[in-house]
Design an enzyme around this catalytic site. Structure first.
Site, PDB file in Angstrom:
ATOM      1  CB  SER A   1     -11.383  19.635  56.798  1.00  0.00           C
ATOM      2  OG  SER A   1     -10.028  19.663  57.153  1.00  0.00           O
ATOM      3  CD  GLU A  42     -13.952  35.646  57.388  1.00  0.00           C
ATOM      4  OE1 GLU A  42     -14.794  35.144  58.142  1.00  0.00           O
ATOM      5  OE2 GLU A  42     -12.744  35.769  57.703  1.00  0.00           O
ATOM      6  CE  LYS A  87     -10.650  17.559  60.936  1.00  0.00           C
ATOM      7  NZ  LYS A  87      -9.444  18.382  60.708  1.00  0.00           N
TER       8      LYS A  87
END
Length: 502
Positions: free
Chosen positions: A326, A337, A351
């Site tokens: 999560s 990224e 998740k």
């Protein structure tokens, strides 16, 4: 009497005196008066009705609206039929709670959940300063209650519970079909009380029975230490109310000690508050870069940008594993990224949904999945996880099951727990002989050697303090020789060497 009524009455009296007993005009006047009175009563009734519907405590307009919905008629019919015909007394509130639960369960989403007042309080406790229980984050996954991660230093961690362990029963009661919050309500309890869990661990034959003594679980979420070569290591165990403040304190302390690079560790971190994850991620992602994208049911996407004006300027590596879920994955996706931070460890939990909470006046609440979150590049990691740049697994002994200290393992016994003891002792540097699950003289000698080193009674029998000591030394050995941390240090050293050349 209103002005309109006075005018009508005066008009009638005047015409009576002028007509000297003529009835026609009087009848017309009476009829006109009656009509006007009827209009007056209609307007008054309408006004009172509007006032009651708008401001009355019972809100009858809401009830009428709900009952007018055709799709709810079957629900009302069943409710009334149960009330009127069931053989025993019925708790109407229990029927309503059950209907709400059934509606939410019908969504088929393990993260959408109706919570009673008690379950709501338990949920809020988990993000406050402390609570009483075993200290393990659980989720419903494919109809099973799965441990996402134990909290650092908790009773759950000390007995060896791990991410992806499946809880089958609590104190002998099956929890099959329960929601995560229902299971948590059973597992939690007062400090000093004991709870027994039946565990299924992937890759291990048979089930494991674990007895855990509940304790106060402090929500201290950040831990730090300075490693060799001035490399700082900070572990975030969850994203709770004070995590950002804790993290900033630890980072400042490490910088004062001359930190040159940082290992950020979110292994076994099950997530937590999204707001905290945004603030913390912003510390390491350059200003204006994307942290995540939120996608709603109409296809609309919103981007969350980093608002940090001064980004972290030291070499950084992130550690993750299967218990990183999560909010931890939001952090991992953004660092990978949007900031080019290398990731070391194992694939994360996976998740990729976000929930909103609705609170009711009676203290109950429900969570509902309202969006999908995507990484900065638009990847949805749900049930897939995030792959690290450097895949590094923990040694086999890190996944060995817990041994119940109440068991008495001794010579001539043949069992799976004996085989586990053999593997543990071998990992600790002792020679238990053949790893076959048979308690022979060779294993007894290895046990006595361990007991001597630990200053325990040299019985050659594995039980009680001997069992606990074996498991504790194994845990310490894993921390000391953690291959994932070693790889992170290696990566950081390379980055530090490159910065010197530049």
């Amino acid at each position: 009497m209103s002005k309109e009524e006075k005018d009508i009455e005066n008009f009638s009296i005047e015409n009576q005196s002028e007509d000297n007993g003529t009835d026609n005009k009087y009848i017309k006047i009476k009829k006109f008066r009656f009509i006007m009175m009827m209009f007056f009563l209609v307007f008054m009734t309408a006004g009172i009705t509007i006032f009651v519907l708008s401001f009355g405590e019972d809100k009858p307009v809401e009830k009428i609206t709900v009952r007018d919905r055709a799709e709810f008629m079957k629900l009302y019919d069943v409710f009334e039929s149960i009330k009127g015909n069931y053989v025993d007394d019925i708790d109407e509130n229990q029927l309503i709670e059950g209907a709400i639960n059934g509606m939410v369960d019908a969504i088929g989403d393990p993260y959408s959940d109706y919570m009673t007042k008690e379950e709501t309080n338990s949920f809020h406790d988990s993000i406050n300063s402390s609570f009483e229980g075993i200290g393990a984050q659980v989720e419903e996954k494919e109809g099973k209650i799965v441990i996402v991660a134990p909290i650092k230093g908790s009773p759950a961690e000390k007995v060896g519970l791990r991410a992806n362990d499946i809880i089958l029963a609590v104190d002998g009661k099956s929890i099959q079909g329960m929601t995560a919050t229902e299971a948590v309500t059973l597992i939690r309890g007062k400090k000093g009380t004991e709870v027994e869990l039946l565990i299924s661990r992937p890759g291990i034959d048979g089930n494991i029975t674990v007895k855990i003594t509940r304790d106060v679980i402090p929500i201290e979420t950040v831990y730090s230490e300075m490693l060799k070569n001035k490399i700082g290591k900070v572990q975030i165990t969850s994203f709770s109310n004070n995590t950002l403040t804790e993290l900033q304190t630890h980072l400042n302390e490490l910088k004062e000690k001359g930190m040159k690079a940082l290992i950020l560790d979110v292994r076994q971190n099950p997530g937590g508050l999204l707001e905290q994850a945004i603030y913390i991620t912003s510390l390491f992602v350059p200003n204006g870069e994307v942290i995540y994208q939120m996608e709603y049911n109409d296809g609309k996407r919103e981007r969350q940008l980093s608002g940090q004006k001064e980004s972290f300027d030291l070499p950084l590596v992130l550690l993750v594993d299967g218990g990183s879920a999560s909010a931890s994955e939001i952090l991992a996706g953004a660092l990978k990224e949007s900031a080019g931070v290398p990731i070391v460890g194992e694939k994360t939990f996976g998740k990729g949904t976000a929930q909103s909470a609705v609170d009711f006046n009676d203290g109950s609440s429900f969570k509902i999945t309202t969006a999908r979150w995507l990484t900065p590049n638009g990847n949805w990691i749900h049930e897939k996880g995030i792959e690290p740049d450097y895949q590094v697994s923990l040694p086999e002994y890190a996944y060995l099951p817990y041994i119940n200290p109440e068991l008495e393992l001794k010579e001539s016994m043949l069992s799976d727990p004996v085989k586990v003891v053999e593997k543990m002792l071998k990992a600790l540097g002792y020679d238990p002989g053949k790893i076959d699950g048979f308690f022979d003289e060779k294993l007894s000698a290895a046990v006595k050697e361990f007991q001597k080193a630990e200053k325990l009674e040299e019985t050659g029998v594995v039980t009680g303090d001997t069992t606990l000591s074996i498991m504790e030394r194994l845990r310490e050995n894993l921390i000391k020789n953690d291959p994932q941390v070693k790889k992170a240090i290696e990566v950081l050293k390379e980055k530090l060497e490159e910065s010197k050349k530049d």
